[in-house]
Scaffold this motif. Structure first.
Motif, PDB file in Angstrom:
ATOM      1  N   TRP A 138      -0.051   3.761   1.210  1.00 41.08           N
ATOM      2  CA  TRP A 138      -1.343   4.006   0.570  1.00 41.08           C
ATOM      3  C   TRP A 138      -1.595   3.158  -0.684  1.00 41.08           C
ATOM      4  O   TRP A 138      -2.706   2.645  -0.865  1.00 41.08           O
ATOM      5  CB  TRP A 138      -1.514   5.484   0.261  1.00 41.08           C
ATOM      6  CG  TRP A 138      -2.912   5.834  -0.127  1.00 41.08           C
ATOM      7  CD1 TRP A 138      -3.353   6.255  -1.343  1.00 41.08           C
ATOM      8  CD2 TRP A 138      -4.085   5.762   0.708  1.00 41.08           C
ATOM      9  NE1 TRP A 138      -4.714   6.462  -1.314  1.00 41.08           N
ATOM     10  CE2 TRP A 138      -5.185   6.166  -0.078  1.00 41.08           C
ATOM     11  CE3 TRP A 138      -4.300   5.410   2.048  1.00 41.08           C
ATOM     12  CZ2 TRP A 138      -6.476   6.222   0.433  1.00 41.08           C
ATOM     13  CZ3 TRP A 138      -5.590   5.451   2.553  1.00 41.08           C
ATOM     14  CH2 TRP A 138      -6.664   5.854   1.749  1.00 41.08           C
ATOM     15  N   ALA A 165       2.218   6.724   5.981  1.00 39.85           N
ATOM     16  CA  ALA A 165       0.882   6.569   5.399  1.00 39.85           C
ATOM     17  C   ALA A 165       0.932   6.725   3.886  1.00 39.85           C
ATOM     18  O   ALA A 165       0.278   5.973   3.153  1.00 39.85           O
ATOM     19  CB  ALA A 165      -0.075   7.588   6.009  1.00 39.85           C
ATOM     20  N   ARG A 166       1.699   7.690   3.416  1.00 43.29           N
ATOM     21  CA  ARG A 166       1.799   7.882   1.958  1.00 43.29           C
ATOM     22  C   ARG A 166       2.456   6.674   1.302  1.00 43.29           C
ATOM     23  O   ARG A 166       2.036   6.226   0.232  1.00 43.29           O
ATOM     24  CB  ARG A 166       2.578   9.147   1.645  1.00 43.29           C
ATOM     25  CG  ARG A 166       2.619   9.456   0.154  1.00 43.29           C
ATOM     26  CD  ARG A 166       3.003  10.874  -0.133  1.00 43.29           C
ATOM     27  NE  ARG A 166       2.830  11.195  -1.536  1.00 43.29           N
ATOM     28  CZ  ARG A 166       2.876  12.422  -2.039  1.00 43.29           C
ATOM     29  NH1 ARG A 166       3.073  13.453  -1.229  1.00 43.29           N
ATOM     30  NH2 ARG A 166       2.711  12.630  -3.323  1.00 43.29           N
ATOM     31  N   GLU A 190      -4.910   0.881  -0.809  1.00 42.03           N
ATOM     32  CA  GLU A 190      -5.927   1.001  -1.860  1.00 42.03           C
ATOM     33  C   GLU A 190      -6.088  -0.305  -2.636  1.00 42.03           C
ATOM     34  O   GLU A 190      -7.214  -0.693  -2.979  1.00 42.03           O
ATOM     35  CB  GLU A 190      -5.568   2.140  -2.821  1.00 42.03           C
ATOM     36  CG  GLU A 190      -5.939   3.516  -2.329  1.00 42.03           C
ATOM     37  CD  GLU A 190      -6.054   4.497  -3.472  1.00 42.03           C
ATOM     38  OE1 GLU A 190      -7.102   5.153  -3.588  1.00 42.03           O
ATOM     39  OE2 GLU A 190      -5.096   4.620  -4.261  1.00 42.03           O
ATOM     40  N   LEU A 201      -6.674   2.353   7.029  1.00 39.25           N
ATOM     41  CA  LEU A 201      -5.676   3.332   7.470  1.00 39.25           C
ATOM     42  C   LEU A 201      -5.807   3.612   8.958  1.00 39.25           C
ATOM     43  O   LEU A 201      -4.803   3.669   9.688  1.00 39.25           O
ATOM     44  CB  LEU A 201      -5.824   4.626   6.677  1.00 39.25           C
ATOM     45  CG  LEU A 201      -4.924   5.786   7.111  1.00 39.25           C
ATOM     46  CD1 LEU A 201      -3.451   5.438   6.903  1.00 39.25           C
ATOM     47  CD2 LEU A 201      -5.292   7.061   6.350  1.00 39.25           C
ATOM     48  N   TYR A 232      -5.173  11.969   6.954  1.00 40.73           N
ATOM     49  CA  TYR A 232      -5.774  11.577   5.675  1.00 40.73           C
ATOM     50  C   TYR A 232      -5.404  12.558   4.567  1.00 40.73           C
ATOM     51  O   TYR A 232      -5.136  12.149   3.429  1.00 40.73           O
ATOM     52  CB  TYR A 232      -7.293  11.508   5.842  1.00 40.73           C
ATOM     53  CG  TYR A 232      -8.027  10.874   4.689  1.00 40.73           C
ATOM     54  CD1 TYR A 232      -8.002   9.495   4.505  1.00 40.73           C
ATOM     55  CD2 TYR A 232      -8.767  11.639   3.799  1.00 40.73           C
ATOM     56  CE1 TYR A 232      -8.691   8.895   3.461  1.00 40.73           C
ATOM     57  CE2 TYR A 232      -9.457  11.050   2.748  1.00 40.73           C
ATOM     58  CZ  TYR A 232      -9.420   9.682   2.578  1.00 40.73           C
ATOM     59  OH  TYR A 232     -10.105   9.098   1.538  1.00 40.73           O
TER      60      TYR A 232
END
Length: 371
Positions: free
Chosen positions: A148, A144-145, A152, A132, A74
Motif C-alpha cells: 500500500w 496488500a498492506r 499510494e 490495487l 480494501y
C-alpha cells in the motif's frame, strides 16, 4: 449485503473504484452513538463509540459477492472487520453491515470532513484503488498492506504530474496519445506494465498499435548537500542493484541524498527528511535545481532535484541511513573540486550526482555570495 459507510467510501467515485463499478443505490443513513474522527490530519476517517454523537453516512444496498470481496480486501488489509449495526434512514430503522476499525486503534481529535478530504485526496485515492484491483490474482490482505505505501506513492505521483511548458514541442490533445490495451501488471514493490499504445505522428495521422513496456516508479527527491562557506559537498555511497544486474564489477555508487516522495508529502519536505535520515544533515535552504524524467522512454521515474545549503564541518567519511529501512550508507564529505575530479575520472557514474555538481559549478558564485 447492505453496507453502511461513514468515511471515504461515501464518495461515489471512490466507491465505484473499490467495488468495481457504480453501486446501484445509496441511501442516506445515521449511526447513533458513534463519531467519525480524523487520523493523520484529515486523511483517514476513524469511527469510534461516542456518547450523544451520530455518524452520518450512506447505505449501499444489495452488494454482490464480487463487490463484497473487493471491499473486504480494501478494508480488511488494514484490520477493519464487518460488524452488524442498526442505522436510521428516512424509511425507518435498518440492520446493516459496517466495517469497524481494529480493537486498540485510537481516533484523532476533532471531526473528519468528507468535503475537505475530497478536495485534497479523492483523486489519488481513486488512482490507488484502481491500481490495487488491477492485479490478477488480487494480493492477500498481508501483501496488500505491504504494497500500500508504494501504491499510494505512485498514485500521488500521477496526481502530482503536470505538463511542463511547450514553446517548441508539440502541444497534444488527449486523443493524440492513447493506451488502447494493457496486460496484468507485475511487481509488488515496484511495478512493471506492458501496454498497447497509439500516438499522433509528426507527419499526421496515427501510428500503428505499438507494444510498449514500462517501469512504473514514483516521484523522488534528490539533494546534494553543499556548504558554500567551506566549498564542500556530501556524497552518499551505497551498493546498488542496477549496476550489478548490468554486470558492473563494482555496484557501489556515489550519489546525492535521495528518497521517494511519500503520499501526501511535498517534494521539498521529502528532500529535507531524507537529508536528516540518510546523512544527519540539517539543510538551511533548498535551491531548486530542476525537475525531470530520468528515462522517459521506459520509466515514469520523476526527480525533483535540489542543492541543500548546509554546514559540513566533517572531514572524514561516516556511516548513515536507517536500520529499519535496511540502509547501509557511507557519507563522504569532500571539497567541491575533489568531487569534480571524481566526475571527470568516471568514479561518479550516476546522472543526478553529475547534474547537481555541474549545477553548483554554474551557480557557485551566487551561492557563495549569499552565504
Amino acid at each position: 449485503m447492505d453496507l453502511f459507510v461513514y468515511g471515504t467510501l461515501r464518495s461515489q467515485k471512490l466507491m465505484a473504484a473499490v467495488a468495481g463499478g457504480t453501486v446501484r443505490c445509496a441511501v442516506p443513513a445515521e449511526l447513533s452513538g458513534y463519531g467519525v474522527f480524523p487520523v493523520d490530519g484529515n486523511v483517514v476517517p476513524f469511527i469510534a463509540p461516542q456518547s450523544g454523537a451520530t455518524a452520518q453516512g450512506l447505505v449501499y444496498e444489495d452488494l454482490d459477492d464480487q463487490q463484497i470481496a473487493r471491499l473486504d480486501l480494501y478494508e480488511g488489509a488494514f484490520g477493519y472487520r464487518v460488524a452488524t449495526v442498526d442505522v436510521a434512514t428516512a424509511a425507518g430503522p435498518r440492520t446493516v453491515q459496517c466495517y469497524l476499525p481494529p480493537d486498540g486503534a485510537a481516533p484523532g481529535v476533532g471531526a473528519w470532513s468528507l468535503d475537505v478530504w475530497e478536495a485534497d485526496h479523492l483523486a489519488p485515492a481513486v488512482l490507488a484503488a484502481t491500481e490495487l484491483f488491477s492485479y490478477d490474482p488480487l494480493p492477500s490482505f498481508a501483501a496488500a498492506r505491504g504494497m500500500w505505501p508504494m501504491i499510494e506513492a505512485r498514485a500521488w505521483s500521477k496526481h502530482r504530474a503536470k505538463a511542463a511548458p511547450a514553446t517548441r514541442r508539440f502541444v497534444p490533445e488527449p486523443a493524440d496519445f492513447q493506451i488502447t490495451g494493457a496486460r496484468t501488471p507485475q511487481g509488488r514493490f515496484f511495478r512493471f506494465e506492458s501496454v498497447d499504445v497509439r500516438h499522433r505522428k509528426f507527419t499526421g495521422g496515427q501510428s500503428d498499435v505499438l507494444v510498449r513496456e514500462g517501469f512504473i516508479g514514483t516521484d523522488a527527491a534528490v539533494v546534494l548537500p553543499y556548504d558554500p562557506v567551506r566549498d564542500k559537498v556530501l556524497l552518499v555511497e551505497q551498493a546498488r542493484l542496477g549496476p550489478r544486474l548490468r554486470h558492473d564489477a563494482n555496484p557501489w555508487m556515489l550519489e546525492p541524498v535521495a528518497g521517494i516522495v511519500d503520499a501526501r508529502e511535498t517534494p521539498q519536505a521529502a528532500a529535507l527528511r531524507e537529508c536528516k535520515e540518510e546523512a544527519g544533515v540539517v539543510v538551511t535552504r533548498l535551491e531548486e535545481a530542476g525537475a525531470f524524467y530520468v528515462s522517459p522512454g521506459a520509466s515514469t521515474d520523476y526527480f525533483y532535484t535540489y542543492v541543500g545549503l548546509c554546514d559540513l564541518p566533517q572531514t572524514e567519511a561516516y556511516l548513515g541511513g536507517l536500520d529499519d529501512e535496511a540502509e547501509d550508507l557511507r557519507l563522504h564529505p569532500m571539497a567541491f573540486d575533489d568531487a569534480l575530479a571524481l566526475a571527470d575520472s568516471g568514479e561518479i557514474a550516476t546522472g543526478p550526482a553529475l547534474f547537481l555538481l555541474y549545477w553548483i559549478l554554474r551557480h557557485k558564485a551566487r551561492l557563495q555570495g549569499a552565504a
